[in-house]
Design an enzyme around this catalytic site. Structure first.
Site, mmCIF file in Angstrom:
data_model
loop_
_atom_site.group_PDB
_atom_site.id
_atom_site.type_symbol
_atom_site.label_atom_id
_atom_site.label_comp_id
_atom_site.label_asym_id
_atom_site.label_seq_id
_atom_site.Cartn_x
_atom_site.Cartn_y
_atom_site.Cartn_z
ATOM 1 N N CYS A 383 0.835 -1.196 0.000
ATOM 2 C CA CYS A 383 0.000 0.000 0.000
ATOM 3 C C CYS A 383 0.875 1.254 0.000
ATOM 4 O O CYS A 383 1.532 1.545 -0.995
ATOM 5 C CB CYS A 383 -0.973 -0.044 1.175
ATOM 6 S SG CYS A 383 -2.356 1.108 1.008
ATOM 7 N N HIS A 510 -3.523 -5.320 -0.028
ATOM 8 C CA HIS A 510 -3.085 -5.848 1.273
ATOM 9 C C HIS A 510 -3.171 -7.377 1.264
ATOM 10 O O HIS A 510 -4.179 -7.961 1.677
ATOM 11 C CB HIS A 510 -3.953 -5.285 2.399
ATOM 12 C CG HIS A 510 -3.683 -3.860 2.724
ATOM 13 N ND1 HIS A 510 -2.804 -3.465 3.708
ATOM 14 C CD2 HIS A 510 -4.168 -2.719 2.170
ATOM 15 C CE1 HIS A 510 -2.763 -2.147 3.761
ATOM 16 N NE2 HIS A 510 -3.577 -1.665 2.833
ATOM 17 N N GLU A 512 -1.880 -9.468 3.203
ATOM 18 C CA GLU A 512 -1.884 -10.071 4.539
ATOM 19 C C GLU A 512 -3.280 -10.478 4.991
ATOM 20 O O GLU A 512 -3.435 -11.351 5.856
ATOM 21 C CB GLU A 512 -1.259 -9.123 5.565
ATOM 22 C CG GLU A 512 -2.023 -7.837 5.844
ATOM 23 C CD GLU A 512 -1.624 -6.676 4.955
ATOM 24 O OE1 GLU A 512 -1.779 -5.519 5.400
ATOM 25 O OE2 GLU A 512 -1.171 -6.921 3.814
#
Length: 540
Positions: A383, A510, A512
């Site tokens: 990001c 993102h 994750e």
């Protein structure tokens, strides 16, 4: 459904202090019931007045977990997804702020037909509707109530679950209460008094817990359990330890060993085969096989509360486990870095810049990116991390030294990062959010990692790459290898890679948020592998 005549509701509350692990307890219950073949979902009720945590400080609240459908939610929903694989949605997290927002909107529209709008029944009815929404096809709904029993903010939520418990009866609801049993080292005693007072507080609002989970370093003796049972009106077999563990993925097995899932099913008079916990045992076995250790530097500004990076930490741990590697994270406050880097990164095998907002600490992150680029250290920018990698490259390789983001300097001469025009409204709820398709170039490193041309990843950003600089960047070796479609088929940059560097990738999304312990995310797997390769290169 698993031959159940009606959906069962499990309510998880907490007492004594916050941060005891209610979310992990709820996630573990979900995982155990799922392992027995039941269909489950998990929901979180947060008592704060914010509409969502999107504008809350990560140092106060922890990370904002983004769902596929674009909801900004509590980090516990990340635990729910990682433990069960069930994708959460905007319908699985509610706050007091959202309840009041809906309530006042309905009142203004005249939906209450002149009634005096009150906490009971109007607020509690909205909370009840949230809990009961779209649950008919489920075997179990597990609801975690945020905060601590006794908090003023929690009262409407506790009243709501009390009402549901009354309406649906004990045959269809169970109340699980998590408390703290502190260990006093001076006297070498476990103290049960806080648990007694917490249960008393819960009982005062009309809720009698059926199961008590006590957070402790060691189990209580039978005598101590009998004492709690007698004073709290809970069966001794339903007083279950929530022991400290080294690895959170031990929790489902630990809770099963102490019969938590068995007692829940016994409460409902449900018979079921033993849970299949093979995948949990397997992941723990793998996690104990670590032949190497790597150190990854994470440069951020929220490191005072590591929960601000919860999903990121877990994603790296997943990748390390599946690479049979022990992970050490070197946390660096970005505000502490300057151009006089001496030995900060001497023992580091990779550098990661996570997402963030605002200009505080940005220059320190740019210094770290430059170091990774020049020294061929594996680098992952997520990001804002990707955006800063572009700024660093334009400043130090292309030599447009005034390059910046309009987030940090609205009047900069070379705005290589700028805000999407349609998002220049309110701060809250005004970002690109949720899962979107991203199209990868076939002849790229990112494609070799995902092995798919179209991927779906979750985004949370307001600023994006100014594509007027794309040709200039690519002519100097920073390549755009992933994009997504935007309004009227315009493109947004999603992935960048640096030519002639072993592993240098930036992503706007993102990743994750989509990693779990059983199937590590491919991008983090590759990042950890690159770290191991760099470690071997340093040894040579």
């Amino acid at each position: 459904m698993n031959n159940l005549t009606s959906t069962k509701f499990i309510f998880v509350t907490g007492g004594v202090v916050s941060s005891l692990g209610k979310g992990l307890a709820a996630a573990s219950i979900g995982a155990l019931l799922q392992a027995r073949g039941f269909k489950i979902c998990l929901r979180k009720l947060d008592p704060y007045l914010n509409i969502d945590p999107g504008t809350m400080s990560p140092i106060q609240h922890g990370e904002v977990f983004v769902t596929d459908d674009g909801a900004e939610t509590d980090l516990d929903l990340g635990h729910y997804e990682r433990f069960t694989g069930v994708k959460t949605t905007k319908n699985d997290n509610i706050t007091t702020g959202k309840v009041y927002h809906n309530l006042l909107s309905k009142e203004r529209k005249g939906d209450y037909l002149g009634q005096t709008v009150q906490i009971i029944p109007h607020v509690t009815d909205l909370i009840n509707s949230f809990i009961l929404y779209n649950t008919d096809a489920l075997d179990f709904v597990i609801c975690e109530i945020g905060g601590t029993v006794g908090d003023i903010e929690s009262q409407p939520f506790l009243e709501s679950i009390r009402q549901i418990g009354y309406k649906l009866s004990k045959n269809n609801t169970v109340f699980v209460h998590l408390t703290l049993v502190p260990y006093i080292s001076a006297t070498m005693e476990l103290k049960t008094k806080p648990t007694q007072h917490s249960v008393k507080e819960l009982s005062s609002v009309g809720i009698q817990p059926d199961i008590i989970l006590y957070r402790s370093k060691i189990p209580l003796s039978q005598e101590q359990r009998d004492k709690i049972a007698n004073l709290c009106n809970v069966s001794p077999t339903n007083i279950i330890p929530a022991l400290d563990v080294k690895n959170i993925y031990e929790l489902p097995i630990s809770y099963h060993q102490y019969n938590l899932d068995t007692q829940i099913l016994k409460h409902f008079n449900i018979t079921s085969p033993e849970p299949n916990l093979d995948k949990w045992e397997n992941i723990l076995n793998i996690s104990h096989i670590s032949t190497k250790t790597i150190t990854i530097a994470i440069i951020g500004k929220y490191i005072k509360l590591l929960d601000a990076y919860k999903s990121l930490i877990e994603a790296l741990e997943h990748a390390a486990i599946h690479n049979k590697t022990k992970l050490s994270i070197h946390w660096i406050d970005s505000r502490s870095l300057n151009n006089e880097i001496t030995n900060t990164f001497d023992n580091v095998h990779a550098i990661l810049i996570p997402g963030g907002f605002g200009d505080d600490g940005v220059e320190g992150k740019i210094i770290a990116i430059k170091y990774a680029r020049i020294n061929n250290i594996p680098f992952l920018g997520i990001c804002m991390g990707m955006q800063l990698a572009i700024i660093e490259f334009v400043r130090n390789v292309i030599h447009l030294e005034d390059a910046n983001s309009t987030e940090f300097n609205f009047y900069c001469k070379n705005p290589v990062i700028h805000q999407l025009p349609e998002l220049q409204q309110n701060l809250g709820g005004s970002m690109k959010l949720g899962s979107h398709p991203c199209y990868l170039k076939v002849d790229s490193k990112i494609f070799s990692i995902y092995k798919e041309q179209v991927i779906n990843e979750r985004r949370r950003h307001r600023y994006t790459v100014n594509l007027q600089y794309k040709d200039l960047l690519e002519s100097h070796g920073l390549i755009f290898t992933g994009h997504s479609h935007h309004n009227n088929n315009d493109s947004l940059a999603e992935v960048i890679e640096l030519k002639n560097h072993p592993w240098f990738i930036g992503v706007q999304f993102h990743p994750e948020f989509k990693s779990d312990p059983f199937q590590s995310h491919p991008l983090f797997m590759s990042f950890v592998q690159a770290s191991l390769n760099y470690q071997e290169t340093k040894k040579a």
